[in-house]
Design a protein around this motif. Structure first.
Motif, PDB file in Angstrom:
ATOM      1  N   ARG A  14      11.176  10.356  32.051  1.00  0.00           N
ATOM      2  CA  ARG A  14      11.122   8.937  31.697  1.00  0.00           C
ATOM      3  C   ARG A  14      12.210   8.135  32.402  1.00  0.00           C
ATOM      4  NH1 ARG A  14      13.191   4.763  30.068  1.00  0.00           N
ATOM      5  NH2 ARG A  14      15.171   5.888  29.986  1.00  0.00           N
ATOM      6  N   ARG A  15      11.805   7.026  32.978  1.00  0.00           N
ATOM      7  CA  ARG A  15      12.756   6.148  33.676  1.00  0.00           C
ATOM      8  C   ARG A  15      12.104   4.792  33.893  1.00  0.00           C
ATOM      9  NH1 ARG A  15      14.132   9.649  38.023  1.00  0.00           N
ATOM     10  NH2 ARG A  15      13.401  11.117  36.475  1.00  0.00           N
ATOM     11  N   SER A  16      12.928   3.818  34.239  1.00  0.00           N
ATOM     12  CA  SER A  16      12.420   2.501  34.614  1.00  0.00           C
ATOM     13  C   SER A  16      12.298   2.418  36.123  1.00  0.00           C
ATOM     14  CB  SER A  16      13.366   1.401  34.127  1.00  0.00           C
ATOM     15  OG  SER A  16      13.445   1.410  32.723  1.00  0.00           O
ATOM     16  N   ARG A  61      11.115  -0.349  39.366  1.00  0.00           N
ATOM     17  CA  ARG A  61      10.903  -1.780  39.654  1.00  0.00           C
ATOM     18  C   ARG A  61      10.276  -2.026  41.015  1.00  0.00           C
ATOM     19  NH1 ARG A  61      15.463  -0.832  37.014  1.00  0.00           N
ATOM     20  NH2 ARG A  61      15.678  -1.759  34.924  1.00  0.00           N
ATOM     21  N   GLN A  95      10.585 -11.527  37.527  1.00  0.00           N
ATOM     22  CA  GLN A  95      10.981 -10.638  38.622  1.00  0.00           C
ATOM     23  C   GLN A  95       9.788 -10.501  39.567  1.00  0.00           C
ATOM     24  OE1 GLN A  95      12.353  -8.045  35.255  1.00  0.00           O
ATOM     25  NE2 GLN A  95      13.801  -7.277  36.763  1.00  0.00           N
ATOM     26  N   PHE A 107       8.264  -8.212  41.214  1.00  0.00           N
ATOM     27  CA  PHE A 107       7.270  -7.138  41.172  1.00  0.00           C
ATOM     28  C   PHE A 107       6.141  -7.393  40.172  1.00  0.00           C
ATOM     29  CE2 PHE A 107      10.835  -5.764  38.399  1.00  0.00           C
ATOM     30  CZ  PHE A 107      10.163  -5.633  37.192  1.00  0.00           C
ATOM     31  N   TYR A 148       6.200   4.355  28.054  1.00  0.00           N
ATOM     32  CA  TYR A 148       7.112   5.059  28.963  1.00  0.00           C
ATOM     33  C   TYR A 148       6.755   6.550  29.036  1.00  0.00           C
ATOM     34  CZ  TYR A 148      10.977   1.855  30.269  1.00  0.00           C
ATOM     35  OH  TYR A 148      11.763   0.877  30.842  1.00  0.00           O
ATOM     36  N   VAL A 177       8.322  -0.345  33.666  1.00  0.00           N
ATOM     37  CA  VAL A 177       9.600  -0.879  33.192  1.00  0.00           C
ATOM     38  C   VAL A 177       9.310  -1.864  32.058  1.00  0.00           C
ATOM     39  CG1 VAL A 177       9.697  -2.739  34.946  1.00  0.00           C
ATOM     40  CG2 VAL A 177      11.800  -1.999  33.803  1.00  0.00           C
ATOM     41  N   VAL A 178      10.054  -1.712  30.969  1.00  0.00           N
ATOM     42  CA  VAL A 178       9.931  -2.674  29.879  1.00  0.00           C
ATOM     43  C   VAL A 178      10.803  -3.871  30.226  1.00  0.00           C
ATOM     44  CG1 VAL A 178      11.837  -1.793  28.418  1.00  0.00           C
ATOM     45  CG2 VAL A 178       9.862  -2.892  27.361  1.00  0.00           C
ATOM     46  N   ARG A 179      10.368  -5.063  29.801  1.00  0.00           N
ATOM     47  CA  ARG A 179      11.079  -6.271  30.220  1.00  0.00           C
ATOM     48  C   ARG A 179      11.272  -7.249  29.053  1.00  0.00           C
ATOM     49  NH1 ARG A 179       8.148  -9.298  32.706  1.00  0.00           N
ATOM     50  NH2 ARG A 179       6.162  -8.257  32.862  1.00  0.00           N
ATOM     51  N   GLY A 180      12.526  -7.643  28.900  1.00  0.00           N
ATOM     52  CA  GLY A 180      12.808  -8.734  27.975  1.00  0.00           C
ATOM     53  C   GLY A 180      12.905 -10.055  28.715  1.00  0.00           C
ATOM     54  N   LEU A 181      13.054  -9.946  30.029  1.00  0.00           N
ATOM     55  CA  LEU A 181      13.188 -11.140  30.864  1.00  0.00           C
ATOM     56  C   LEU A 181      11.805 -11.754  31.069  1.00  0.00           C
ATOM     57  CD1 LEU A 181      15.510 -12.538  32.340  1.00  0.00           C
ATOM     58  CD2 LEU A 181      15.030 -11.090  34.319  1.00  0.00           C
ATOM     59  N   LEU A 193       8.234  -8.527  24.016  1.00  0.00           N
ATOM     60  CA  LEU A 193       8.587  -7.840  25.258  1.00  0.00           C
ATOM     61  C   LEU A 193       7.372  -7.805  26.171  1.00  0.00           C
ATOM     62  CD1 LEU A 193      10.396  -4.647  23.826  1.00  0.00           C
ATOM     63  CD2 LEU A 193      11.514  -6.514  25.091  1.00  0.00           C
TER      64      LEU A 193
HETATM   65  C1  LIG Z   1      14.880  -4.433  25.288  1.00  0.00           C
HETATM   66  C2  LIG Z   1      14.918  -4.134  26.783  1.00  0.00           C
HETATM   67  C3  LIG Z   1      14.763  -5.169  27.675  1.00  0.00           C
HETATM   68  C4  LIG Z   1      14.765  -4.908  29.046  1.00  0.00           C
HETATM   69  N1  LIG Z   1      14.522  -5.943  29.915  1.00  0.00           N
HETATM   70  C5  LIG Z   1      14.419  -5.678  31.239  1.00  0.00           C
HETATM   71  C6  LIG Z   1      14.032  -6.711  32.137  1.00  0.00           C
HETATM   72  O1  LIG Z   1      13.788  -7.863  31.763  1.00  0.00           O
HETATM   73  N2  LIG Z   1      13.910  -6.406  33.442  1.00  0.00           N
HETATM   74  C7  LIG Z   1      14.156  -5.139  33.933  1.00  0.00           C
HETATM   75  O2  LIG Z   1      14.029  -4.936  35.133  1.00  0.00           O
HETATM   76  N3  LIG Z   1      14.509  -4.127  33.090  1.00  0.00           N
HETATM   77  C8  LIG Z   1      14.619  -4.370  31.759  1.00  0.00           C
HETATM   78  N4  LIG Z   1      14.904  -3.344  30.887  1.00  0.00           N
HETATM   79  C9  LIG Z   1      15.060  -1.960  31.400  1.00  0.00           C
HETATM   80  C10 LIG Z   1      16.519  -1.521  31.386  1.00  0.00           C
HETATM   81  O3  LIG Z   1      17.239  -2.218  32.372  1.00  0.00           O
HETATM   82  C11 LIG Z   1      16.561  -0.009  31.618  1.00  0.00           C
HETATM   83  O4  LIG Z   1      15.920   0.641  30.545  1.00  0.00           O
HETATM   84  C12 LIG Z   1      17.991   0.482  31.742  1.00  0.00           C
HETATM   85  O5  LIG Z   1      18.585   0.019  32.942  1.00  0.00           O
HETATM   86  C13 LIG Z   1      18.083   1.997  31.734  1.00  0.00           C
HETATM   87  O6  LIG Z   1      17.292   2.543  32.787  1.00  0.00           O
HETATM   88  P1  LIG Z   1      16.173   3.660  32.473  1.00  0.00           P
HETATM   89  O7  LIG Z   1      15.101   3.010  31.635  1.00  0.00           O
HETATM   90  O8  LIG Z   1      15.657   4.087  33.832  1.00  0.00           O
HETATM   91  O9  LIG Z   1      16.835   4.751  31.742  1.00  0.00           O
HETATM   92  C14 LIG Z   1      14.949  -3.581  29.524  1.00  0.00           C
HETATM   93  C15 LIG Z   1      15.127  -2.545  28.597  1.00  0.00           C
HETATM   94  C16 LIG Z   1      15.087  -2.816  27.244  1.00  0.00           C
HETATM   95  C17 LIG Z   1      15.228  -1.655  26.272  1.00  0.00           C
END
Ligand SMILES: Cc1cc2nc3c(=O)[nH]c(=O)nc-3n(C[C@H](O)[C@H](O)[C@H](O)COP(=O)(O)O)c2cc1C
Length: 201
Positions: free
Chosen positions: A35-37, A39, A115, A117, A158, A169-173, A193
């Motif tokens: 599991r990872r984010s 972009r 963003q 992407f 995820y 990738v989950v996004r709050g933005l 989200l």
């Molecule tokens: C509530 C929440 C909001 C997030 N919002 C964004 C976002 O808007 N854009 C983005 O690129 N990543 C976003 N992320 C992803 C985090 O940046 C990412 O989970 C963190 O850097 C750790 O990396 P990993 O998921 O690869 O372990 C968000 C994660 C969470 C939990």
């Protein structure tokens, strides 16, 4: 248009899904290790069976008798609606029928995030809390519970992505003031989200 030419389409407002593939033997430990984010996404579309399984994992029904879901929810309110912004339109996931219902025709992917992407990836999920389903909870509790409940769904996505070779990738933005009217939401429907899904690219 995908909704009217698909072999699965029932009518032009419904994007029917094949049955989810729930019998896979991918290991939870492998999913957690992977599991990872991500972009960077390819524009390659998601096969419909992948979309189907992804949505079921996200917040599908896993107990037909009770209507229980794959993710928990406070008070079992099941207040999160999963919207899927695809190139053809934005759809609401109807878990009971396991189908996508057209909310807004047209490509809203770019509007789901801030963003670059998001416009390129084949799918952006948007988690929308319906405060109208949250009983007499106060304003603060609605926000806390809806945020937690959306988080469980996002983690299901995820983990599925980690086992299916998908990037996400989950996004709050999210520009909620722009996206809410674009999705035709009522004032008591709140965007919690978003989550971008596709193939790494
Ligand atoms: C509530 C929440 C909001 C997030 N919002 C964004 C976002 O808007 N854009 C983005 O690129 N990543 C976003 N992320 C992803 C985090 O940046 C990412 O989970 C963190 O850097 C750790 O990396 P990993 O998921 O690869 O372990 C968000 C994660 C969470 C939990």
């Amino acid at each position: 248009m995908l909704v009217s030419t698909s072999a699965f389409a029932q009518d032009e407002r419904t994007f029917a899904l094949p049955p989810p593939r729930t019998a896979g033997n991918a290991s939870l430990m492998e999913a957690l290790r992977s599991r990872r984010s991500t972009r960077e996404f390819s524009p390659k579309p998601l096969p419909r069976d992948v979309l189907s399984t992804l949505l079921w994992c996200a917040f599908g029904i896993n107990r037909a008798d009770s209507g229980g879901r794959t993710a928990p929810s406070a008070h079992n309110w099941q207040e999160i609606d999963v919207y899927a912004a695809l190139p053809e339109g934005a759809y609401r996931y109807d878990a009971r029928e396991h189908a996508l219902r057209l909310a807004v025709a047209g490509d809203l992917r770019a509007a789901t995030g801030m963003q670059d992407f998001v416009a390129r990836a084949p799918l952006n999920l948007v988690y929308v809390a319906d405060f109208g389903r949250m009983g007499d909870a106060g304003a603060e509790d609605r926000t806390y519970f809806a945020s937690a409940d959306a988080g469980f769904i996002a983690q299901n996505v995820y983990l599925y992505c980690a086992t299916a070779g998908l990037a996400c990738v989950v996004r709050g933005l999210v520009d909620r003031r722009k996206l809410a009217p674009a999705l035709g939401l009522r004032v008591d429907q709140r965007i919690v989200l978003a989550q971008t899904v596709g193939y790494a690219g």
